[in-house]
Design a protein around this motif. Structure first.
Motif, PDB file in Angstrom:
ATOM      1  N   SER A 243       0.808  -1.219   0.000  1.00 46.76           N
ATOM      2  CA  SER A 243       0.000   0.000   0.000  1.00 46.76           C
ATOM      3  C   SER A 243       0.838   1.265   0.000  1.00 46.76           C
ATOM      4  CB  SER A 243      -0.918   0.009   1.228  1.00 46.76           C
ATOM      5  OG  SER A 243      -0.151   0.018   2.426  1.00 46.76           O
ATOM      6  N   ALA A 244       2.153   1.136   0.216  1.00 42.83           N
ATOM      7  CA  ALA A 244       3.016   2.313   0.322  1.00 42.83           C
ATOM      8  C   ALA A 244       3.507   2.806  -1.029  1.00 42.83           C
ATOM      9  CB  ALA A 244       4.210   2.008   1.226  1.00 42.83           C
ATOM     10  N   PHE A 245       3.791   1.864  -1.961  1.00 40.86           N
ATOM     11  CA  PHE A 245       4.454   2.241  -3.204  1.00 40.86           C
ATOM     12  C   PHE A 245       3.779   1.598  -4.406  1.00 40.86           C
ATOM     13  CE2 PHE A 245       7.664   1.854   0.202  1.00 40.86           C
ATOM     14  CZ  PHE A 245       7.984   3.198   0.342  1.00 40.86           C
ATOM     15  N   GLU A 246       3.963   2.225  -5.546  1.00 40.38           N
ATOM     16  CA  GLU A 246       3.427   1.685  -6.789  1.00 40.38           C
ATOM     17  C   GLU A 246       4.179   0.409  -7.190  1.00 40.38           C
ATOM     18  OE1 GLU A 246       0.853   2.556  -8.371  1.00 40.38           O
ATOM     19  OE2 GLU A 246       0.372   4.581  -7.656  1.00 40.38           O
ATOM     20  N   ASP A 247       3.743  -0.163  -8.311  1.00 48.95           N
ATOM     21  CA  ASP A 247       4.237  -1.469  -8.736  1.00 48.95           C
ATOM     22  C   ASP A 247       5.746  -1.492  -8.952  1.00 48.95           C
ATOM     23  OD1 ASP A 247       4.461  -4.006  -9.747  1.00 48.95           O
ATOM     24  OD2 ASP A 247       3.661  -3.532 -11.708  1.00 48.95           O
ATOM     25  N   GLU A 248       6.324  -0.416  -9.431  1.00 49.86           N
ATOM     26  CA  GLU A 248       7.714  -0.424  -9.876  1.00 49.86           C
ATOM     27  C   GLU A 248       8.651   0.111  -8.796  1.00 49.86           C
ATOM     28  OE1 GLU A 248       9.047   0.403 -14.260  1.00 49.86           O
ATOM     29  OE2 GLU A 248       8.889   2.293 -13.175  1.00 49.86           O
ATOM     30  N   ILE A 249       9.679  -0.675  -8.453  1.00 51.95           N
ATOM     31  CA  ILE A 249      10.744  -0.243  -7.547  1.00 51.95           C
ATOM     32  C   ILE A 249      12.065  -0.494  -8.262  1.00 51.95           C
ATOM     33  CG2 ILE A 249      11.915  -0.679  -5.356  1.00 51.95           C
ATOM     34  CD1 ILE A 249       9.208  -1.406  -4.179  1.00 51.95           C
ATOM     35  N   ILE A 250      12.924   0.523  -8.303  1.00 53.20           N
ATOM     36  CA  ILE A 250      14.181   0.409  -9.045  1.00 53.20           C
ATOM     37  C   ILE A 250      15.348   0.760  -8.131  1.00 53.20           C
ATOM     38  CG2 ILE A 250      13.074   0.898 -11.248  1.00 53.20           C
ATOM     39  CD1 ILE A 250      14.145   3.724 -11.123  1.00 53.20           C
ATOM     40  N   SER A 251      16.502   0.133  -8.383  1.00 55.27           N
ATOM     41  CA  SER A 251      17.673   0.369  -7.543  1.00 55.27           C
ATOM     42  C   SER A 251      18.924   0.393  -8.407  1.00 55.27           C
ATOM     43  CB  SER A 251      17.795  -0.726  -6.481  1.00 55.27           C
ATOM     44  OG  SER A 251      18.868  -0.450  -5.601  1.00 55.27           O
ATOM     45  N   MET A 282      12.160  -3.998 -10.353  1.00 57.62           N
ATOM     46  CA  MET A 282      11.241  -4.991  -9.806  1.00 57.62           C
ATOM     47  C   MET A 282       9.808  -4.563 -10.086  1.00 57.62           C
ATOM     48  SD  MET A 282      12.928  -5.972  -6.102  1.00 57.62           S
ATOM     49  CE  MET A 282      13.118  -4.272  -5.583  1.00 57.62           C
ATOM     50  N   THR A 283       9.073  -5.400 -10.787  1.00 58.78           N
ATOM     51  CA  THR A 283       7.650  -5.165 -11.034  1.00 58.78           C
ATOM     52  C   THR A 283       6.902  -6.474 -10.843  1.00 58.78           C
ATOM     53  OG1 THR A 283       7.840  -5.650 -13.399  1.00 58.78           O
ATOM     54  CG2 THR A 283       8.142  -3.347 -12.728  1.00 58.78           C
ATOM     55  N   GLY A 284       5.582  -6.383 -10.716  1.00 58.50           N
ATOM     56  CA  GLY A 284       4.747  -7.577 -10.669  1.00 58.50           C
ATOM     57  C   GLY A 284       5.118  -8.521  -9.548  1.00 58.50           C
ATOM     58  N   GLU A 285       5.255  -9.799  -9.916  1.00 60.06           N
ATOM     59  CA  GLU A 285       5.489 -10.840  -8.908  1.00 60.06           C
ATOM     60  C   GLU A 285       6.774 -10.611  -8.133  1.00 60.06           C
ATOM     61  OE1 GLU A 285       6.397 -15.602  -8.928  1.00 60.06           O
ATOM     62  OE2 GLU A 285       4.700 -14.911 -10.140  1.00 60.06           O
ATOM     63  N   SER A 286       7.837 -10.194  -8.810  1.00 64.16           N
ATOM     64  CA  SER A 286       9.107  -9.984  -8.115  1.00 64.16           C
ATOM     65  C   SER A 286       9.024  -8.845  -7.114  1.00 64.16           C
ATOM     66  CB  SER A 286      10.224  -9.698  -9.124  1.00 64.16           C
ATOM     67  OG  SER A 286      10.014  -8.466  -9.797  1.00 64.16           O
ATOM     68  N   ARG A 287       8.155  -7.874  -7.350  1.00 64.56           N
ATOM     69  CA  ARG A 287       8.001  -6.748  -6.427  1.00 64.56           C
ATOM     70  C   ARG A 287       7.061  -7.082  -5.275  1.00 64.56           C
ATOM     71  NH1 ARG A 287       5.998  -3.738  -3.061  1.00 64.56           N
ATOM     72  NH2 ARG A 287       5.195  -1.627  -3.305  1.00 64.56           N
ATOM     73  N   ARG A 328      29.596  -0.314  -1.403  1.00 61.51           N
ATOM     74  CA  ARG A 328      28.531  -0.180  -2.399  1.00 61.51           C
ATOM     75  C   ARG A 328      27.556   0.904  -1.951  1.00 61.51           C
ATOM     76  NH1 ARG A 328      23.331  -2.571  -2.508  1.00 61.51           N
ATOM     77  NH2 ARG A 328      22.358  -2.523  -4.577  1.00 61.51           N
ATOM     78  N   THR A 329      27.168   1.746  -2.891  1.00 63.46           N
ATOM     79  CA  THR A 329      26.148   2.759  -2.642  1.00 63.46           C
ATOM     80  C   THR A 329      24.964   2.473  -3.565  1.00 63.46           C
ATOM     81  OG1 THR A 329      27.818   4.407  -2.073  1.00 63.46           O
ATOM     82  CG2 THR A 329      25.609   5.219  -2.608  1.00 63.46           C
ATOM     83  N   SER A 330      23.784   2.419  -2.989  1.00 65.17           N
ATOM     84  CA  SER A 330      22.584   2.150  -3.793  1.00 65.17           C
ATOM     85  C   SER A 330      21.668   3.370  -3.783  1.00 65.17           C
ATOM     86  CB  SER A 330      21.833   0.931  -3.257  1.00 65.17           C
ATOM     87  OG  SER A 330      21.292   1.193  -1.977  1.00 65.17           O
ATOM     88  N   PHE A 331      21.125   3.681  -4.952  1.00 60.73           N
ATOM     89  CA  PHE A 331      20.085   4.694  -5.101  1.00 60.73           C
ATOM     90  C   PHE A 331      18.786   3.938  -5.398  1.00 60.73           C
ATOM     91  CE2 PHE A 331      23.606   7.373  -5.150  1.00 60.73           C
ATOM     92  CZ  PHE A 331      23.284   8.713  -5.336  1.00 60.73           C
ATOM     93  N   THR A 332      17.896   3.845  -4.428  1.00 60.08           N
ATOM     94  CA  THR A 332      16.641   3.108  -4.603  1.00 60.08           C
ATOM     95  C   THR A 332      15.496   4.101  -4.757  1.00 60.08           C
ATOM     96  OG1 THR A 332      17.477   1.238  -3.317  1.00 60.08           O
ATOM     97  CG2 THR A 332      15.093   1.380  -3.619  1.00 60.08           C
ATOM     98  N   PHE A 333      14.825   4.021  -5.896  1.00 60.53           N
ATOM     99  CA  PHE A 333      13.740   4.948  -6.238  1.00 60.53           C
ATOM    100  C   PHE A 333      12.393   4.246  -6.135  1.00 60.53           C
ATOM    101  CE2 PHE A 333      17.486   6.348  -8.587  1.00 60.53           C
ATOM    102  CZ  PHE A 333      17.498   7.729  -8.375  1.00 60.53           C
ATOM    103  N   ARG A 334      11.414   4.955  -5.576  1.00 62.03           N
ATOM    104  CA  ARG A 334      10.054   4.436  -5.472  1.00 62.03           C
ATOM    105  C   ARG A 334       9.079   5.561  -5.797  1.00 62.03           C
ATOM    106  NH1 ARG A 334      13.001   3.219  -0.866  1.00 62.03           N
ATOM    107  NH2 ARG A 334      13.383   1.003  -0.420  1.00 62.03           N
ATOM    108  N   LYS A 335       7.867   5.184  -6.175  1.00 64.35           N
ATOM    109  CA  LYS A 335       6.791   6.159  -6.344  1.00 64.35           C
ATOM    110  C   LYS A 335       5.738   5.864  -5.288  1.00 64.35           C
ATOM    111  CE  LYS A 335       3.537   8.263  -9.596  1.00 64.35           C
ATOM    112  NZ  LYS A 335       4.002   9.618  -9.208  1.00 64.35           N
ATOM    113  N   VAL A 336       5.461   6.857  -4.445  1.00 67.89           N
ATOM    114  CA  VAL A 336       4.526   6.668  -3.341  1.00 67.89           C
ATOM    115  C   VAL A 336       3.113   6.481  -3.888  1.00 67.89           C
ATOM    116  CG1 VAL A 336       3.514   7.750  -1.294  1.00 67.89           C
ATOM    117  CG2 VAL A 336       5.985   7.941  -1.732  1.00 67.89           C
TER     118      VAL A 336
END
Length: 705
Positions: A243-251, A282-287, A328-336
């Motif tokens: 419920s927090a984020f849309e389908d797509e999460i990218i890193s 990550m989208t769909g089942e993997s997300r 390692r530095t990660s930039f993880t983007f999400r859409k609320v």
């Protein structure tokens, strides 16, 4: 083996010590891996302590082996403390056996490890099977240039004013900054009504626009979390809240490559390599369905072939080595997300769940109701599948049973499918199913000199003709009763907290993985008191409960290590460790902090443990094969086959996806170190003979005095 050629009495102290350790390595291989060594020379050697699980890489071991002959193959199973080497000739393998046995090799951490070699007829290991990326997952290599990588890393100011709302000094093992919204690690969520000022950094804007235009992503994110990881640190396995984020999460991975583990609810694990400057999408089942996490370690098992970059780390044991992690530095983007989630996975979606998780009980009545729904009913549904997974007796329990005198009457208060009944043929066994908290009595032959049935069960009465049967049992689950009868046992229904056996009639009791299913300290104490009541003076009880500490003395339990990678894999049966050290200690690559303190006797006399209060709180749902973060929790059971004869199955997702079948949740109270022992110390007329830790369980042997 050398002892065949010379008498032990003629060996020096050093040689005798080496032979002892070599024998220990050989026995460990057989006991825990099913690898049988031979006393004659072959072309194949198993190299104990020379494996990826010991921090020994292919680049270190292979040159040492090649000095002694032509190596046809070096097979290094992932996460195992051994490897197999095949030489072109037997003479070459004999030379390696003589030269390398007992020799030291320095691993990638600078630790000295002693190798122990033995001959084998064939190389064998668990087959990993074919794998595919989780549906909806993709990795885009070289998504940015090295120049852009440098600019992004330099744009992160880790030393800025701590009053800046985007700045979070550090988590336990890493530095972190948030943009757009603060990511809340305790629940993988955000405060949607508390956006951070400034939005996302300007440097990210053109990059995201480019990815949108090129079709790598579908939405422009509005939340960014930047994490910096030192070697040896990781991420707990998790799914970002639906419920927090849309389908797509990218890193975006910068500075160093990493292996990320994706786990399906049915236990399948897929390790995926994320190269430096790559984008994970990550989208769909993997997300929504698969957890993702990074194991805390300083080395990753990777493909040795230079052409392999991103994607699955395969099970090709002839092409695996170790890769040292960097910063390692990660930039993880999400859409609320601004609306409830309507994904295709309602059973694991917080927006669509029909029933909220149960609360921790604050009365005996509520505890009984919780056990009825989340223990008794669950095991009724999963009885067949549960029984099929319980087959190999645990060695310390076998040792306890075999040490009992001939003719002893034993109550197995927690038999499951009765796997301990045939261990000692000279015992009379009285058994009960652990999971359902009910008792089956199996006394053969039935004798009033050993025990008498108290016919006080609530749900059914034992037919009079059955009293004359040589073996009698009782259980709350009709399905498990049927399984018992198929195995030539007779059973009926009764209550576990009032076992229908005369007080003081048993020479011994075992209670394996039972007491952790009781929902309050009072009910757990009552179960212990019932065991003590059954014992005659001098009688002994062996008790096992699941431990909060699944990593103990720098070693992970089999529960954490056993990451299944395919349902059809070959497996060498062992209920205990398959990744155990042979002789030399492993270097420490991380630890787990206990989430509870050691309880005192007074805590149990007051009916409580001094762990954190959970009354009126929702019980958390545990992620399988991960460390525990709460003592009281629900553990999922993913049923294979039909759920029941009457109820239809409820799959996780739509047709055609990787469905594990219906999921049931079992209640557990996992015990902290010292908790079981302290509880037993409150029992009257009982002394503790031994307490120990055995592969993720706390164990006590007590005696009636």
């Amino acid at each position: 083996m050398d002892s065949n050629h010379q008498s032990n009495s003629k060996l020096g102290k050093t040689e005798k010590k080496f032979l002892r350790k070599q024998n220990k390595a050989r026995h460990t291989l057989l006991r825990h891996e099913g690898i049988e060594t031979v006393s004659y020379a072959t072309q194949i050697l198993v190299v104990a302590n020379g494996g990826l699980g010991n921090g020994v890489s292919r680049n270190q071991l292979l040159p040492e082996l090649e000095k002694l002959g032509q190596v046809d193959a070096l097979l290094m199973p992932p996460n195992k403390p051994y490897s197999f080497v095949t030489y072109r000739t037997i003479e070459e393998s004999k030379k390696a056996y003589v030269t390398l046995n007992g020799q030291k090799i320095v691993d990638d951490l600078g630790q000295k490890i002693i190798l122990y070699l033995n001959f084998v007829e064939k190389a064998q290991w668990k087959e990993l099977g074919l794998q595919a990326l989780p549906p909806g997952l993709k990795v885009v290599e070289e998504i940015i240039s090295s120049e852009d990588e440098k600019l992004l890393l330099e744009s992160v100011n880790w030393t800025e004013d701590t009053d800046n709302p985007n700045f979070q000094k550090s988590l336990k093992h890493r530095r972190v900054k948030h943009f757009g919204y603060e990511f809340l690690y305790e629940n993988n969520n955000v405060h949607k009504d508390k956006p951070l000022p400034g939005g996302l950094p300007d440097i990210c804007d053109s990059m995201l626009e480019k990815w949108l235009k090129e079709g790598f992503i579908r939405h422009k994110p509005d939340q960014l979390t930047v994490n910096q990881y030192e070697p040896g640190h990781g991420i707990p396995a998790h799914v970002d809240t639906h419920s927090a984020f849309e389908d797509e999460i990218i890193s975006l991975s910068l500075g160093s490559e990493i292996v990320m583990d994706f786990k399906h609810p049915d236990g399948v694990t897929v390790p995926v390599m994320l190269p430096r400057r790559s984008l994970l999408v990550m989208t769909g089942e993997s997300r929504y369905l698969w957890t993702h996490g990074i194991t805390p370690r300083k080395f990753d098992t990777v493909q040795a072939s230079k052409g392999h970059k991103s994607g699955i780390i395969t099970g090709d044991v002839g092409d695996l080595t170790l890769s040292k992690r960097g910063i390692r530095t990660s930039f993880t983007f999400r859409k609320v997300r601004q609306t409830p989630c309507d994904c295709s996975y309602p059973l694991v979606c917080d927006s669509q769940k029909k029933e909220p998780p149960p609360s921790f009980p604050d009365s005996d009545k509520e505890a009984s109701q919780l056990e009825q729904k989340y223990v008794h009913q669950v095991y009724e549904e999963i009885a067949g599948h549960f029984s099929s997974t319980r087959h190999t007796p645990w060695p310390h329990i076998v040792e306890f049973l075999k040490a009992l005198p001939s003719g002893s009457l034993v109550a197995d208060v927690g038999c499951g499918n009765g796997k301990y009944l045939g261990i000692n043929k000279e015992l009379y066994m009285a058994i009960r199913d652990p999971s359902l908290l009910t008792t089956r009595l199996l006394a053969a032959p039935y004798s009033s000199a050993h025990c008498s049935l108290v016919l006080q069960w609530k749900q059914e009465r034992l037919p009079p003709p059955l009293l004359h049967s040589p073996a009698v049992g009782c259980d709350r689950s009709q399905n498990l009763v049927d399984i018992c009868r198929e195995r030539q046992f007779q059973a009926f229904v009764c209550d576990a907290l009032a076992v229908p056996v005369r007080s003081g009639s048993c020479d011994a009791c075992i209670s394996i993985a039972v007491i952790h299913h009781f929902a309050t300290a009072e009910r757990r104490m009552a179960a212990l008191q019932e065991l003590a009541r059954l014992l005659r003076p001098g009688g002994k009880a062996l008790i096992y409960v699941w431990a909060m500490e699944q990593e103990y003395k720098k070693k992970k339990s089999k529960y954490l290590r056993e990451n299944r990678t395919s349902q059809g894999r070959q497996e060498i049966n062992s209920d205990l460790s398959a990744q155990e050290q042979f002789v030399e200690p492993m270097p420490d690559t991380g630890h787990q902090d206990s989430a509870c303190s050691v309880p005192s006797i007074n805590d149990f006399q007051k009916g409580r443990c001094n762990s954190k209060e959970v009354a009126n709180c929702k019980l958390p749902i545990h992620t399988n094969r991960t460390s525990f973060h709460s003592q009281d929790l629900l553990v999922p059971w993913h049923l294979k086959g039909n759920a029941s004869k009457e109820k239809p199955t409820e799959p996780f997702g739509p047709a055609g996806t990787h469905d594990p079948g219906p999921v049931f949740h079992r209640y557990y109270h996992v015990f902290c170190e010292g908790e079981l022992e302290a509880a037993c110390q409150t029992l009257n007329n009982v002394s503790i003979l031994q307490s120990y830790y055995d592969q993720g369980n706390w164990c006590v042997i007590l005696q009636k005095v």
